[in-house]
Design an enzyme around this catalytic site. Structure first.
Site, PDB file in Angstrom:
ATOM      1  N   ASP A  58       2.258  -9.263   9.114  1.00  0.00           N
ATOM      2  CA  ASP A  58       0.799  -9.402   9.027  1.00  0.00           C
ATOM      3  C   ASP A  58       0.479 -10.893   8.952  1.00  0.00           C
ATOM      4  O   ASP A  58       0.099 -11.417   7.898  1.00  0.00           O
ATOM      5  CB  ASP A  58       0.287  -8.639   7.805  1.00  0.00           C
ATOM      6  N   MET A  95       0.842  -1.202   0.000  1.00  0.00           N
ATOM      7  CA  MET A  95       0.000   0.000   0.000  1.00  0.00           C
ATOM      8  C   MET A  95       0.878   1.254   0.000  1.00  0.00           C
ATOM      9  O   MET A  95       0.406   2.343   0.336  1.00  0.00           O
ATOM     10  CB  MET A  95      -0.944  -0.017   1.195  1.00  0.00           C
ATOM     11  N   GLY A  96       2.155   1.086  -0.338  1.00  0.00           N
ATOM     12  CA  GLY A  96       3.031   2.251  -0.472  1.00  0.00           C
ATOM     13  C   GLY A  96       3.586   2.733   0.857  1.00  0.00           C
ATOM     14  O   GLY A  96       3.540   2.019   1.856  1.00  0.00           O
ATOM     15  N   ALA A  97       4.119   3.990   0.842  1.00  0.00           N
ATOM     16  CA  ALA A  97       4.865   4.526   1.993  1.00  0.00           C
ATOM     17  C   ALA A  97       5.913   3.476   2.389  1.00  0.00           C
ATOM     18  O   ALA A  97       5.967   3.020   3.534  1.00  0.00           O
ATOM     19  CB  ALA A  97       3.929   4.872   3.148  1.00  0.00           C
ATOM     20  N   GLN A 129     -10.395  -2.477   2.239  1.00  0.00           N
ATOM     21  CA  GLN A 129      -9.939  -3.149   3.455  1.00  0.00           C
ATOM     22  C   GLN A 129      -9.875  -2.211   4.661  1.00  0.00           C
ATOM     23  O   GLN A 129      -9.456  -2.612   5.740  1.00  0.00           O
ATOM     24  CB  GLN A 129      -8.598  -3.846   3.226  1.00  0.00           C
ATOM     25  N   HIS A 182       9.183  -3.546   3.396  1.00  0.00           N
ATOM     26  CA  HIS A 182       8.824  -3.762   1.992  1.00  0.00           C
ATOM     27  C   HIS A 182      10.071  -4.090   1.173  1.00  0.00           C
ATOM     28  O   HIS A 182      10.046  -4.967   0.304  1.00  0.00           O
ATOM     29  CB  HIS A 182       8.188  -2.502   1.394  1.00  0.00           C
ATOM     30  N   GLY A 188       4.637 -10.264   4.083  1.00  0.00           N
ATOM     31  CA  GLY A 188       5.399 -10.190   5.325  1.00  0.00           C
ATOM     32  C   GLY A 188       4.705 -10.922   6.465  1.00  0.00           C
ATOM     33  O   GLY A 188       3.481 -10.823   6.613  1.00  0.00           O
TER      34      GLY A 188
HETATM   35  P1  AMP Z   1       1.478  -2.852   3.492  1.00  0.00           P
HETATM   36  O1  AMP Z   1       2.042  -1.840   2.550  1.00  0.00           O
HETATM   37  O2  AMP Z   1       1.502  -2.428   4.925  1.00  0.00           O
HETATM   38  O3  AMP Z   1       0.166  -3.426   3.034  1.00  0.00           O
HETATM   39  O4  AMP Z   1       2.508  -4.070   3.438  1.00  0.00           O
HETATM   40  C1  AMP Z   1       2.858  -4.674   2.229  1.00  0.00           C
HETATM   41  C2  AMP Z   1       3.578  -5.953   2.540  1.00  0.00           C
HETATM   42  O5  AMP Z   1       4.753  -5.669   3.302  1.00  0.00           O
HETATM   43  C3  AMP Z   1       2.728  -6.931   3.376  1.00  0.00           C
HETATM   44  O6  AMP Z   1       2.932  -8.250   2.901  1.00  0.00           O
HETATM   45  C4  AMP Z   1       3.285  -6.732   4.754  1.00  0.00           C
HETATM   46  O7  AMP Z   1       3.128  -7.871   5.573  1.00  0.00           O
HETATM   47  C5  AMP Z   1       4.747  -6.485   4.452  1.00  0.00           C
HETATM   48  N1  AMP Z   1       5.377  -5.795   5.585  1.00  0.00           N
HETATM   49  C6  AMP Z   1       4.930  -4.695   6.234  1.00  0.00           C
HETATM   50  N2  AMP Z   1       5.749  -4.395   7.271  1.00  0.00           N
HETATM   51  C7  AMP Z   1       6.730  -5.325   7.269  1.00  0.00           C
HETATM   52  C8  AMP Z   1       7.887  -5.573   8.101  1.00  0.00           C
HETATM   53  N3  AMP Z   1       8.177  -4.775   9.130  1.00  0.00           N
HETATM   54  N4  AMP Z   1       8.669  -6.615   7.810  1.00  0.00           N
HETATM   55  C9  AMP Z   1       8.377  -7.445   6.751  1.00  0.00           C
HETATM   56  N5  AMP Z   1       7.308  -7.265   5.941  1.00  0.00           N
HETATM   57  C10 AMP Z   1       6.495  -6.221   6.194  1.00  0.00           C
END
Ligand code: AMP
Length: 299
Positions: A151, A30-32, A61, A37, A148
């Site tokens: 989650d 979802m960026g940022a 979501q 990531h 990751g």
């Molecule tokens: P998000 O952008 O938060 O939806 O995360 C995108 C992907 O990055 C998801 O599969 C998350 O589980 C993974 N992710 C987020 N934070 C971490 C982290 N600290 N370590 C490893 N993977 C991560």
């Protein structure tokens, strides 16, 4: 690196690679973007020929409009970062490309979606995740997709989804990346002030306390009490602190098998989640160390 906003264009690009026999890796985000990531992207770059990073803040979501509007967004920086890493495509569609007018379909994964995050954020949260991930799998048709363990319930939901719908993709669950003080990296950490940032470290300390207590032989109740007192010291009230079976995400007793300690809590306005594998030390009198063949014995 090419930024693509239309499904048809991405499909056409990837069809060329597939025809040339190249494997495709997908990292949905979802960026940022942060180093969590980046670790997923590195893994994808190691294992596949063409890496697609998707960047889509999925409205379906979010159960809370404020959470959706305050979710950090920084697409220019994200695009520069993934280009430097060697990613081939950034797929950053507008909302109407994913959910055009008349869109009517939801994918629900029963059971594993229902507790923890599903209970707190509503079942719609994982409906949104399962739906958008199914769409991404259909759009990209990746050989491998990277998620990751941070989650953990999301990983369990997606593994179930892929098995149940026979989606031909290998799901890779990658380790959680943490700051040196233990805080799991999250896009939401940007919204913690300095005081909140310091308090937020209590989440990983609480999980570590549960893991230590379990390793010392404590049962689930005692191990969770150790974790809760760590949160209380930081003035944090958990939405949940639980020990669960990682496959079902249902509360579980501690025994010799691996379990997951999971936590969700608000630190100021920011909702954080984290988890850690835990295992109870249980001495088994029937499982003595074997004497190597040929070694001298007392008898
Ligand atoms: P998000 O952008 O938060 O939806 O995360 C995108 C992907 O990055 C998801 O599969 C998350 O589980 C993974 N992710 C987020 N934070 C971490 C982290 N600290 N370590 C490893 N993977 C991560």
């Amino acid at each position: 690196m090419i930024t693509v906003r239309e499904i048809a264009r991405l499909r056409a690009e990837l069809a060329n690679h597939r025809r040339a026999g190249r494997s495709i890796g997908l990292v949905p985000t979802m960026g940022a973007l942060h180093d969590g990531h980046v670790s997923l992207i590195h893994r994808a770059l190691e294992q596949t020929d063409v890496v697609v990073v998707s960047l889509f803040v999925n409205p379906a979501q979010f159960n809370d409009a404020d959470d959706l509007s305050s979710y950090p967004r920084d697409q220019t920086r994200d695009a520069e970062l993934v280009a430097r890493l060697g990613v081939a495509y950034l797929f950053a569609p507008p909302v109407a490309e994913i959910y055009p007018p008349g869109y009517s379909t939801t994918v629900r994964v029963h059971g594993v979606s229902e507790g923890l995050e599903g209970a707190q954020r509503g079942i719609g949260h994982f409906d949104g995740v399962a739906t958008v991930v199914t769409k991404l799998f259909n759009i990209v048709a990746p050989d491998r997709a990277y998620f990751g363990r941070k989650d953990a319930q999301q990983v369990a939901v997606i593994q179930r989804l892929v098995r149940d719908l026979d989606i031909p993709v290998a799901v890779e669950a990658c380790p959680t990346v943490r700051d040196p003080d233990g805080l799991a990296l999250s896009s939401r950490n940007r919204r913690l002030g300095p005081a909140g940032r310091a308090r937020a470290t209590a989440l990983s300390r609480a999980l570590a306390s549960v893991a230590r207590a379990a390793a010392d032989g404590c049962d689930r109740t005692a191990a969770l009490a150790a974790g809760r007192s760590e949160l209380e010291r930081a003035g944090i009230e958990a939405e949940y602190l639980e020990v669960v079976d990682p496959a079902t995400m249902l509360p579980s007793e501690l025994d010799g098998d691996e379990r997951l300690a999971v936590v969700a809590a608000h630190v100021g306005p920011v909702r954080l989640i984290d988890n850690l594998p835990v295992r109870r030390f249980s001495p088994d009198p029937h499982n003595q160390v074997a004497t190597p063949i040929g070694a001298p014995t007392d008898r």
